[in-house]
Design an enzyme around this catalytic site. Sequence first.
Site, PDB file in Angstrom:
ATOM      1  CG  ASP A  60      -7.471  -6.988   1.639  1.00  0.00           C
ATOM      2  OD1 ASP A  60      -6.488  -6.331   2.001  1.00  0.00           O
ATOM      3  OD2 ASP A  60      -7.482  -7.653   0.591  1.00  0.00           O
ATOM      4  CB  THR A  93      -4.973  -3.292  -0.987  1.00  0.00           C
ATOM      5  OG1 THR A  93      -5.656  -3.591   0.242  1.00  0.00           O
ATOM      6  CG2 THR A  93      -3.980  -4.397  -1.259  1.00  0.00           C
ATOM      7  CB  THR A  94      -7.579   0.557   1.747  1.00  0.00           C
ATOM      8  OG1 THR A  94      -8.205  -0.720   1.907  1.00  0.00           O
ATOM      9  CG2 THR A  94      -8.646   1.635   1.798  1.00  0.00           C
ATOM     10  CG  ASP A 390      -3.372  -8.622   3.764  1.00  0.00           C
ATOM     11  OD1 ASP A 390      -3.169  -9.301   2.732  1.00  0.00           O
ATOM     12  OD2 ASP A 390      -4.346  -7.868   3.895  1.00  0.00           O
TER      13      ASP A 390
END
Length: 544
Positions: A60, A93-94, A390
């Site tokens: 993550d 997020t990445t 998530d």
Amino acid sequence: MQPQIILLREGTEATQGRPQLFSNINACQAVVEAVRTTLGPRGMDKLISDPSGRATISNDGATILKKLDIVHPAAKTLVDIAKSQDAEVGDGTTSVVLLAGEFLKQTKSYLEEGAHPRLIIRALRKSCALAIEKINEIAIPVKKGDENERRELLQKCAATALSSKLIHQQKDFFAKIAVDAVLHLDELLPLDMIGIKKVAGGALEDSFLVAGVAFKKTFSYAGFEMQPKTYKNPKIALLNIELELKAERDNAEIRIEEIDEYQKVVDAEWSILYEKLDKIHKSGATVVLSKLPIGDVATQYFADRDMFCAGRVTEDDLKRTLKACGGAILTTVNDLQTANLGTCETFDETQVGGERYNLFKGCAQAKTATVILRGGAQQFLDETERSLHDAIMIVRRAMKHDSVVAGGGAIEMELSKYLRQYAKTLANQDQAFIQIMAKSLEVIPRQLCDNAGFDATNILNKLRQKHANGQTWFGVDIMKEDVEDNYIACVWEPAIMKINALSAATEAACLILSVDETIKSPKSGGAGDTSAGNPYARGGAGMM
């Protein structure tokens, strides 16, 4: 001779101009490299060990960047956008870090040729606005009529979010749990009404959802085994009171002249305790929870009257029980009335692995849910919790913003095509600057291919050809090493996630491009106020 003007303390570092701008861009590139390989279903995991020796295994982006102790001030901007994406949407997020890093990488060549950063910033913001407008135009709305169809769509969104996680083998199982947990909530979808508890041991498939509140049984004294373990429609007393005989403090001193006086002190202490216990019993409560300890005398007292008690309940669990079951957390038993007691349909104490759990089901006051996770190693349980969080966030966003787009790089390729076509209609230098975002958006499908070991150039050429022919939802098919219509393949993501990622990445890139000077103050307790080595000490007129 003119005296020097000293603006800043000795030891202050100041760098400015184009070299400083390139330094900031290079620092951001280093952050991107740290998370680049974690993107997608074939992404790799990172093992991070903190100073205390505790290991974290995760792919993550937000978790990795939080654990890294990044000190470069410009690079911290990427950490902040990853955190904001995690808090706002929960996934992507990445992607947001990759996009911001690629925007900066593509601008570097133009800056080296002398382009002004402000012109690039203007073009990036215009490109972002066009891309968001295009997403809203082509996003597919969710039909609100059919409940089964809606649930199916939410499960597919959750499964897409889980496909890049450590638990991707069980993505359908956990997608159903995530959707069920969110659907148990009320219309406001409060995240704090979903509890996640971890119990080591067992298999991942042993995880289950409790339609109510559940928490681990706290320390209990002798006598608790005699208490009933199941109640129907119990009355629940929530207390912040200590129900045990207090031990004498080391520095306490009682001066007495006769033994009878000491007996009176002991009798008074017992009578105060029994008075509290009698008031709790007369209130009609059958389940007693307290934030403070409940001693052996009180435990036996409640057991004799078929009442259940648990002391040292954590504040979070007590508050969630309060919100779910109603009542009030009291600091005195004098106000204990029926109106101050909570209730639920059933209360059970059950064995989960090596732990005993208290389960409150059918909570009338508020809708709530608790997920109890099972698994082997503690690091694996921690990553499962982050992955499930998530998925829950994605389901919440999909319910609030009911439109979806295809994942797997499909939406990025379509936006890239749209921006390239738009750039060709411009006759000024904005044509080249709009191409920055068009080129940068291709980093998502390219990185998906790289992480899976595919030939990225071949896949991207196929995708460009498909999108040029009007096939909007074609993206990378990780399973077949080819391209696929990802909408038909049910690789769906909430449109709000892509919009948020684009906005955050653009703002971060614009912020870094707008900085042309960095001033680093020395640590406190440094040298005196002399001008040696101070870049701001220059000759000039003195002040009287």
